[in-house]
Design a protein around this motif. Structure first.
Motif, PDB file in Angstrom:
ATOM      1  N   THR A  52       0.723  -1.257  -0.017  1.00  0.00           N
ATOM      2  CA  THR A  52       0.061  -0.034   0.017  1.00  0.00           C
ATOM      3  C   THR A  52       0.806   1.105   0.050  1.00  0.00           C
ATOM      4  O   THR A  52       1.829   1.452   0.848  1.00  0.00           O
ATOM      5  CB  THR A  52      -0.895   0.021   1.161  1.00  0.00           C
ATOM      6  N   PHE A  53       0.402   2.349  -0.965  1.00  0.00           N
ATOM      7  CA  PHE A  53       1.195   3.496  -1.269  1.00  0.00           C
ATOM      8  C   PHE A  53       0.408   4.449  -0.604  1.00  0.00           C
ATOM      9  O   PHE A  53      -0.717   4.556  -1.208  1.00  0.00           O
ATOM     10  CB  PHE A  53       1.745   3.777  -2.386  1.00  0.00           C
ATOM     11  N   GLU A  54       0.616   5.048   0.540  1.00  0.00           N
ATOM     12  CA  GLU A  54      -0.331   6.003   1.215  1.00  0.00           C
ATOM     13  C   GLU A  54       0.360   7.208   1.399  1.00  0.00           C
ATOM     14  O   GLU A  54       1.384   7.507   1.863  1.00  0.00           O
ATOM     15  CB  GLU A  54      -0.955   5.582   2.477  1.00  0.00           C
ATOM     16  N   MET A  55      -0.286   8.451   0.703  1.00  0.00           N
ATOM     17  CA  MET A  55       0.372   9.691   0.631  1.00  0.00           C
ATOM     18  C   MET A  55      -0.405  10.871   0.957  1.00  0.00           C
ATOM     19  O   MET A  55      -1.746  10.782   0.700  1.00  0.00           O
ATOM     20  CB  MET A  55       1.123   9.949  -0.301  1.00  0.00           C
ATOM     21  N   ASP A  56       0.179  12.048   1.326  1.00  0.00           N
ATOM     22  CA  ASP A  56      -0.874  13.141   1.413  1.00  0.00           C
ATOM     23  C   ASP A  56      -0.426  13.922   0.254  1.00  0.00           C
ATOM     24  O   ASP A  56       0.719  14.217  -0.259  1.00  0.00           O
ATOM     25  CB  ASP A  56      -0.401  13.951   2.607  1.00  0.00           C
ATOM     26  N   HIS A  97      -4.546  11.200   0.131  1.00  0.00           N
ATOM     27  CA  HIS A  97      -5.291  12.184   0.814  1.00  0.00           C
ATOM     28  C   HIS A  97      -5.073  13.439   0.429  1.00  0.00           C
ATOM     29  O   HIS A  97      -3.987  14.181   0.629  1.00  0.00           O
ATOM     30  CB  HIS A  97      -4.904  12.131   2.527  1.00  0.00           C
ATOM     31  N   PHE A  98      -6.140  14.060  -0.374  1.00  0.00           N
ATOM     32  CA  PHE A  98      -5.801  15.136  -1.084  1.00  0.00           C
ATOM     33  C   PHE A  98      -6.573  16.226  -0.433  1.00  0.00           C
ATOM     34  O   PHE A  98      -7.538  16.203   0.140  1.00  0.00           O
ATOM     35  CB  PHE A  98      -6.254  15.017  -2.525  1.00  0.00           C
ATOM     36  N   ARG A  99      -5.823  17.532  -0.471  1.00  0.00           N
ATOM     37  CA  ARG A  99      -6.343  18.913  -0.029  1.00  0.00           C
ATOM     38  C   ARG A  99      -6.248  20.021  -0.945  1.00  0.00           C
ATOM     39  O   ARG A  99      -5.197  20.025  -1.462  1.00  0.00           O
ATOM     40  CB  ARG A  99      -5.535  19.100   1.382  1.00  0.00           C
ATOM     41  N   ASN A 100      -7.452  20.425  -1.027  1.00  0.00           N
ATOM     42  CA  ASN A 100      -7.306  21.670  -2.173  1.00  0.00           C
ATOM     43  C   ASN A 100      -6.955  22.976  -1.440  1.00  0.00           C
ATOM     44  O   ASN A 100      -8.107  23.591  -0.797  1.00  0.00           O
ATOM     45  CB  ASN A 100      -8.414  21.649  -2.921  1.00  0.00           C
ATOM     46  N   ALA A 101      -5.851  23.605  -1.552  1.00  0.00           N
ATOM     47  CA  ALA A 101      -5.428  24.842  -1.116  1.00  0.00           C
ATOM     48  C   ALA A 101      -5.439  25.772  -2.107  1.00  0.00           C
ATOM     49  O   ALA A 101      -4.691  26.802  -1.835  1.00  0.00           O
ATOM     50  CB  ALA A 101      -4.354  24.828  -0.108  1.00  0.00           C
ATOM     51  N   LEU A 102      -6.115  25.844  -3.308  1.00  0.00           N
ATOM     52  CA  LEU A 102      -6.101  26.520  -4.355  1.00  0.00           C
ATOM     53  C   LEU A 102      -7.365  27.443  -4.025  1.00  0.00           C
ATOM     54  O   LEU A 102      -8.239  27.199  -3.505  1.00  0.00           O
ATOM     55  CB  LEU A 102      -6.487  25.868  -5.565  1.00  0.00           C
TER      56      LEU A 102
END
Ligand code: C2O
Ligand code: CU
Length: 473
Positions: A52-56, A97-102
């Motif tokens: 499992t490859f888990e990233m932010d 785990h994606f975060r939109n800071a745009l």
């Protein structure tokens, strides 16, 4: 075809047979830092399970010095262009785990991956757009080996053009070893003003949209004109993706050829050798190159104007994209190229459903729109499809510009005018449809129902309406 490859080979083989030349430098070893000029920031795996490859991952604006002395407020994944380089094995699970800071909504589309529709990132079709400050978790298994890439699917021309794209390499541990010293090269361009600011994505209005806006700044893994080190005679394996929003990359080198072994969906039926390599936006290539030349010499990999329709080559010179510098060591004997041949079974077209599309251009209220079958994406009626069905798509281009046609979520097999497979066969997800030409391909739908996009990968065209949906039930 130039045959410079066997040069100086026989004497080296003889030396080897005589047991001479041993104790010299390891013929396989590259000089320290040979690839650092194009190194990408690697993604960080925070999961201890090796499968499992888990990233932010965060999309945000960050000032980058893309041109020496200039600050550019680039749109980035985790602050770099390209975004973090993800590398995993086929069959692994990828969790992002994606975060939109745009300052505006976005999504991530995983270009070429055959994953569930809910993970495809097509805003408003497979998921709502991720609003500023919001998060979304992408979670899927990597079904195929090959080079893929990720990019937004909201205001794609602007968001990609401002820097949002990254590479995802899926390895197959059973593939032949020693195909060459491997580099992943993300090709792109950017339109930056003299003060470093980003050019308005609507520059040139309808005319700019028609041509597809290209940037003057050519980038390889986010760098302008990098120089990679190589050993003469030692085979290199370049995994290339064209991540530019509109520019085609036609690459050529003096006295060297490309041996293409793979494309969008892994290895091809057979390798093809050519003097030039053409990548339309979205396409990938897996090529082998054997650098030759005097120690310390260099050769350029050049961008050569590619005629993609009306005036697109007018007054445009060739440009250097990157350069290869040969080390001071003597040329080594290239090892035999391992076989990468792959059996690709042609899809059975008996009973296949024909789908015919016209790539069109029109006008609504005095404004140019592009579309498919005369209808822009926002009015399009989805193409129906059934799980298990095979379809033959005929995509006609009557416009004055080429269109690289991309289908989400599935690989297809390119066909010729008689609907026979084009050899060498390959699995594609993006194919160029030239001016006055027709693209034909066969596609079979596995059990992943949902709404799937298809569109021109000149993203100025896509945003102007040249997109449609496939409703797979
Ligand atoms: Cu790279 Cu909708 O595509
Ligand atoms: Cu187009």
């Amino acid at each position: 075809r130039k045959t410079h490859l066997p040069r100086r080979r026989a004497p080296l083989v003889l030396l080897g047979l005589l047991g001479l030349g041993c104790g010299g430098p390891d013929p396989g070893a590259q000089p320290e830092g040979w690839d650092s000029a194009v190194a990408m920031r690697p993604a960080t795996d925070r999961n201890t399970d090796p499968k499992t490859f888990e990233m932010d991952l965060e999309a945000r604006i960050e000032e980058l010095e893309l041109v020496a002395g200039l600050k550019t407020p680039a749109w980035t994944y985790d602050g770099s262009i390209p975004g973090p380089f993800v590398r995993a094995n086929v069959g692994d699970r990828l969790i992002v785990h994606f975060r939109n800071a745009l300052p505006e909504p976005t999504t991530i589309h995983w270009h070429g991956l055959r994953i569930p529709a809910a993970m495809d990132g097509a805003a408003e079709h497979s998921q709502p757009a991720i609003q500023p400050g919001e998060t979304f978790t992408y979670d899927f298994v990597l079904p195929d080996a090959g080079l893929f890439w990720y990019h937004p699917h909201v205001h794609s021309a602007a968001q990609l053009g401002f820097g949002l794209y990254g590479a995802l390499l899926v390895d197959d541990p059973t593939e032949p070893a020693d195909l060459g010293d491997e580099l992943v090269l993300v090709l792109s361009d950017m339109a930056i003003r003299d003060d470093g600011s980003l050019q308005d994505p609507q520059t040139g209005l309808d005319f700019g949209t028609l041509f597809g806006r290209e940037g003057d700044l050519l980038l390889v893994n986010g760098r302008k004109n990098p120089v990679i080190q190589a050993r003469a005679g030692r085979r290199q394996r370049w995994r290339l993706v064209n991540a530019a929003k509109s520019r085609y990359f036609q690459l050529a080198m003096k006295e060297h050829t490309f041996t293409r072994i793979g494309s969008d969906g892994g290895f091809m039926e057979k390798p093809v050798e050519s003097a030039a390599l053409v990548l339309a936006p979205g396409e990938r290539a897996d090529v082998l190159v054997v650098p030759r030349g005097a120690p310390g010499s260099t050769f350029a990999v050049r961008w050569v104007p590619y005629d993609r329709g009306y005036g697109t080559t007018f007054n445009r010179p060739e440009e250097e994209v990157f350069r290869v510098r040969l080390t001071d060591e003597a040329e080594v004997t290239e090892t035999p190229r391992p076989k990468t041949d792959r059996v690709i079974t042609p899809l059975d077209l008996a009973g296949a459903t024909p789908i015919t599309l016209d790539l069109t251009q029109g006008e609504v209220d005095g404004k140019m729109v592009m579309g498919i079958n005369g209808v822009p994406s926002w009015e399009a009626v989805p193409v129906p499809a059934m799980v298990g069905e095979t379809q033959v798509w005929t995509v006609k281009n009557t416009m004055d510009f080429d269109h690289p046609f991309h289908l989400h979520g599935f690989f297809f097999q390119p066909l010729d005018a008689s609907l026979a497979p084009i050899h060498p066969m390959e699995w594609k997800d993006t194919v160029n449809v030239p001016v006055d030409g027709t693209g034909r391909f066969a596609v079979r739908y596995d059990d992943r129902p949902g709404m799937w996009m298809f569109h021109c990968h000149i993203l100025d065209h896509a945003d102007a309406g040249m997109m449609g949906m496939l409703d797979l039930q």
